[in-house]
Design an enzyme around this catalytic site. Structure first.
Site, PDB file in Angstrom:
ATOM      1  N   GLY A   9       0.875  -1.177   0.000  1.00  0.00           N
ATOM      2  CA  GLY A   9       0.000   0.000   0.000  1.00  0.00           C
ATOM      3  C   GLY A   9       0.905   1.217   0.000  1.00  0.00           C
ATOM      4  N   GLY A  11       0.139   4.348  -0.680  1.00  0.00           N
ATOM      5  CA  GLY A  11      -0.625   5.598  -0.641  1.00  0.00           C
ATOM      6  C   GLY A  11      -0.010   6.576   0.349  1.00  0.00           C
ATOM      7  CG  PHE A  12      -1.892  10.348   1.339  1.00  0.00           C
ATOM      8  CD1 PHE A  12      -1.163  11.528   1.205  1.00  0.00           C
ATOM      9  CD2 PHE A  12      -2.974  10.141   0.494  1.00  0.00           C
ATOM     10  CE1 PHE A  12      -1.515  12.472   0.254  1.00  0.00           C
ATOM     11  CE2 PHE A  12      -3.341  11.081  -0.456  1.00  0.00           C
ATOM     12  CZ  PHE A  12      -2.609  12.255  -0.577  1.00  0.00           C
ATOM     13  CB  VAL A  13      -0.405   5.493   5.810  1.00  0.00           C
ATOM     14  CG1 VAL A  13       0.361   4.902   6.986  1.00  0.00           C
ATOM     15  CG2 VAL A  13      -1.585   6.311   6.310  1.00  0.00           C
ATOM     16  N   GLY A  14       1.590   4.706   3.476  1.00  0.00           N
ATOM     17  CA  GLY A  14       2.683   3.834   3.041  1.00  0.00           C
ATOM     18  C   GLY A  14       3.879   4.621   2.528  1.00  0.00           C
ATOM     19  CG  ASP A  33      -0.494   0.687  -4.314  1.00  0.00           C
ATOM     20  OD1 ASP A  33      -0.579   1.316  -3.236  1.00  0.00           O
ATOM     21  OD2 ASP A  33      -1.473   0.513  -5.092  1.00  0.00           O
ATOM     22  CG  ASN A 120      -8.595   2.592  10.402  1.00  0.00           C
ATOM     23  OD1 ASN A 120      -8.319   2.062  11.466  1.00  0.00           O
ATOM     24  ND2 ASN A 120      -8.363   3.868  10.141  1.00  0.00           N
ATOM     25  NE  ARG A 151      -4.499  11.664  15.462  1.00  0.00           N
ATOM     26  CZ  ARG A 151      -5.028  10.783  14.608  1.00  0.00           C
ATOM     27  NH1 ARG A 151      -5.787   9.801  15.056  1.00  0.00           N
ATOM     28  NH2 ARG A 151      -4.813  10.903  13.310  1.00  0.00           N
ATOM     29  CG  HIS A 175      -7.432   3.203  15.766  1.00  0.00           C
ATOM     30  ND1 HIS A 175      -6.953   4.318  16.382  1.00  0.00           N
ATOM     31  CD2 HIS A 175      -7.398   3.479  14.434  1.00  0.00           C
ATOM     32  CE1 HIS A 175      -6.635   5.230  15.469  1.00  0.00           C
ATOM     33  NE2 HIS A 175      -6.908   4.738  14.285  1.00  0.00           N
TER      34      HIS A 175
HETATM   35  O1  TXD Z   1      -3.503   4.467  13.003  1.00  0.00           O
HETATM   36  C1  TXD Z   1      -3.973   3.860  12.092  1.00  0.00           C
HETATM   37  N1  TXD Z   1      -4.057   2.540  12.163  1.00  0.00           N
HETATM   38  C2  TXD Z   1      -4.458   4.550  10.895  1.00  0.00           C
HETATM   39  C3  TXD Z   1      -5.053   3.773   9.820  1.00  0.00           C
HETATM   40  C4  TXD Z   1      -4.185   5.926  10.681  1.00  0.00           C
HETATM   41  C5  TXD Z   1      -4.374   6.493   9.450  1.00  0.00           C
HETATM   42  C6  TXD Z   1      -4.889   5.747   8.303  1.00  0.00           C
HETATM   43  N2  TXD Z   1      -5.378   4.471   8.651  1.00  0.00           N
HETATM   44  C7  TXD Z   1      -5.833   3.568   7.570  1.00  0.00           C
HETATM   45  O2  TXD Z   1      -4.723   3.183   6.746  1.00  0.00           O
HETATM   46  C8  TXD Z   1      -6.813   4.153   6.592  1.00  0.00           C
HETATM   47  O3  TXD Z   1      -8.128   4.197   7.137  1.00  0.00           O
HETATM   48  C9  TXD Z   1      -6.698   3.183   5.443  1.00  0.00           C
HETATM   49  O4  TXD Z   1      -7.459   2.011   5.692  1.00  0.00           O
HETATM   50  C10 TXD Z   1      -5.200   2.823   5.447  1.00  0.00           C
HETATM   51  C11 TXD Z   1      -4.382   3.551   4.360  1.00  0.00           C
HETATM   52  O5  TXD Z   1      -4.576   4.930   4.444  1.00  0.00           O
HETATM   53  P1  TXD Z   1      -3.954   5.914   3.347  1.00  0.00           P
HETATM   54  O6  TXD Z   1      -4.281   7.284   3.766  1.00  0.00           O
HETATM   55  O7  TXD Z   1      -2.536   5.558   3.083  1.00  0.00           O
HETATM   56  O8  TXD Z   1      -4.854   5.516   2.076  1.00  0.00           O
HETATM   57  P2  TXD Z   1      -4.459   5.689   0.514  1.00  0.00           P
HETATM   58  O9  TXD Z   1      -3.612   6.894   0.313  1.00  0.00           O
HETATM   59  O10 TXD Z   1      -5.730   5.567  -0.224  1.00  0.00           O
HETATM   60  O11 TXD Z   1      -3.544   4.419   0.210  1.00  0.00           O
HETATM   61  C12 TXD Z   1      -4.009   3.115   0.214  1.00  0.00           C
HETATM   62  C13 TXD Z   1      -3.250   2.370  -0.863  1.00  0.00           C
HETATM   63  C14 TXD Z   1      -3.550   2.881  -2.289  1.00  0.00           C
HETATM   64  O12 TXD Z   1      -2.349   3.306  -2.915  1.00  0.00           O
HETATM   65  C15 TXD Z   1      -4.153   1.662  -2.989  1.00  0.00           C
HETATM   66  O13 TXD Z   1      -3.802   1.561  -4.368  1.00  0.00           O
HETATM   67  C16 TXD Z   1      -3.535   0.515  -2.179  1.00  0.00           C
HETATM   68  O14 TXD Z   1      -3.606   0.988  -0.833  1.00  0.00           O
HETATM   69  N3  TXD Z   1      -4.231  -0.737  -2.332  1.00  0.00           N
HETATM   70  C17 TXD Z   1      -3.592  -1.926  -2.414  1.00  0.00           C
HETATM   71  N4  TXD Z   1      -2.289  -2.238  -2.365  1.00  0.00           N
HETATM   72  C18 TXD Z   1      -1.958  -3.551  -2.493  1.00  0.00           C
HETATM   73  N5  TXD Z   1      -2.866  -4.525  -2.654  1.00  0.00           N
HETATM   74  C19 TXD Z   1      -4.189  -4.255  -2.700  1.00  0.00           C
HETATM   75  N6  TXD Z   1      -5.104  -5.237  -2.860  1.00  0.00           N
HETATM   76  C20 TXD Z   1      -4.598  -2.903  -2.593  1.00  0.00           C
HETATM   77  N7  TXD Z   1      -5.800  -2.284  -2.616  1.00  0.00           N
HETATM   78  C21 TXD Z   1      -5.561  -0.971  -2.452  1.00  0.00           C
END
Ligand code: TXD
Length: 308
Positions: A9, A11-14, A33, A120, A151, A175
């Site tokens: 993943g 995205g933003f967190v990754g 990803d 989440n 926080r 959480h």
């Molecule tokens: O403290 C905590 N645990 C959290 C959790 C704090 C902040 C965010 N939290 C959760 O992390 C949020 O509710 C999301 O469920 C995840 C990821 O958040 P993010 O902000 O990084 O979401 P993005 O930017 O949409 O990135 C998710 C990425 C995106 O690039 C998708 O293409 C990818 O996940 N994705 C996948 N990667 C691999 N394999 C599969 N199947 C897949 N599906 C989506």
């Protein structure tokens, strides 16, 4: 040999987690990803910051789990974030499917790895990930409590106008908005905040902590928090890779601890090279215990939507 950290993943967190990894030189990074080109682009961009920031690591992006093979740690952030008005529980079904697929692939390529899960609804996804992967509870750990405690510490530091370094906050439980901040165990330079702040100010901090994720979601309007969540995740990675035996609040599978069984839940654990090396049980008052049970019942209702 350097440690290998895969982040599923990008995205933003990754991607932000990969950035902290590089800056702290924790190990080689594989960003994975499903989106074609995106993890490759972010990884190359991060690699090209190395000559300026003076980190010297292998950083690659990929769409192929083969590249994650034999990782020391896998961080899973794949899945959708919340939109304004959504609860974390609204994500069970869609993120459940993603976590199932991700975990099958992760363990097939790195059977001995330690997994840190971020997606989440956190506690429910850790439970699902443990079930799907068959990993022992020491090696499948959820990140939430460090973020929630950070926080709370930020709010306490603002309230008292003191350095965040002096503040140590304690947030347990799931959480969700029913998480359990524990003021009695939250301190400033060793002094419990219950001796430093009136009850109404403490209650305001507790409520803001509980809704801390939602506060950011409504400000951003699209997406959720990522700087603090990724920093919190990297604290776990560092504690494990450096065998620090650090005590941190993490979501782990409970088997009778805190009177709870067959649930993943935020409690203090000792993190070291083996992953979770100990679960620490602290004394709770009747009210604190009731708050833990209330938080656990919210997670159980979210777990009931899982198709196991
Ligand atoms: O403290 C905590 N645990 C959290 C959790 C704090 C902040 C965010 N939290 C959760 O992390 C949020 O509710 C999301 O469920 C995840 C990821 O958040 P993010 O902000 O990084 O979401 P993005 O930017 O949409 O990135 C998710 C990425 C995106 O690039 C998708 O293409 C990818 O996940 N994705 C996948 N990667 C691999 N394999 C599969 N199947 C897949 N599906 C989506």
């Amino acid at each position: 040999m350097r440690d290998k950290i895969s982040i599923v993943g990008a995205g933003f967190v990754g991607a932000t987690a990969a950035h902290w990894c590089a800056v702290k030189e924790l190990g080689d990074v594989v960003l994975m990803d499903v989106v074609d080109g995106m993890p490759q682009g972010k990884a190359l961009d991060l690699l090209e910051a190395g000559p300026v920031e003076k980190y010297d690591l292998r950083i690659i992006g990929t769409n192929d789990y083969q590249d994650t093979a034999n990782s020391d740690i896998v961080v899973v952030t794949a899945g959708l974030p919340r939109r304004p008005g959504m609860t974390r529980e609204d994500l069970v079904s869609v993120n459940g499917k993603i976590i199932r697929e991700v975990m099958e692939n992760v363990v097939a390529h790195s059977p001995n790895t330690i997994v840190i899960l971020v997606t989440n609804p956190l506690d429910t996804m850790v439970y699902l990930a443990k079930h799907v992967s068959g990993l022992p509870r020491e090696r499948i750990i959820g990140q939430a409590g460090i973020l929630d405690s950070a926080r709370m510490s930020a709010f306490v530091a603002m309230e008292l106008n003191v350095s965040v370094e002096n503040v140590h906050s304690f947030v347990l439980g799931g959480h969700g908005d029913e998480m359990v901040p524990l003021p009695r165990y939250s301190t400033v330079a060793g002094i419990p905040i219950t001796e430093l702040l009136p009850p109404d100010r403490i209650e305001a901090i507790v409520q803001r902590t509980r809704k801390g994720g939602g506060e950011i979601v409504s400000l951003l309007k699209k997406g959720s928090a990522f700087f603090a969540p990724s920093a919190a995740t990297m604290q776990m990675v560092e504690a494990i890779l450096k065998d620090r035996k650090q005590i941190l609040p993490c979501a782990v599978y409970l088997d009778g601890e805190y009177g709870l069984s067959d649930i993943c839940f935020g409690v203090p654990v000792k993190l070291g090279a083996k992953g979770v090396e100990q679960i620490i049980e602290i004394q709770l008052t009747e009210n604190e215990r009731a708050a833990m049970e209330q938080s656990a019942s919210l997670i159980r209702s979210s777990m009931s939507a899982l198709e196991l």
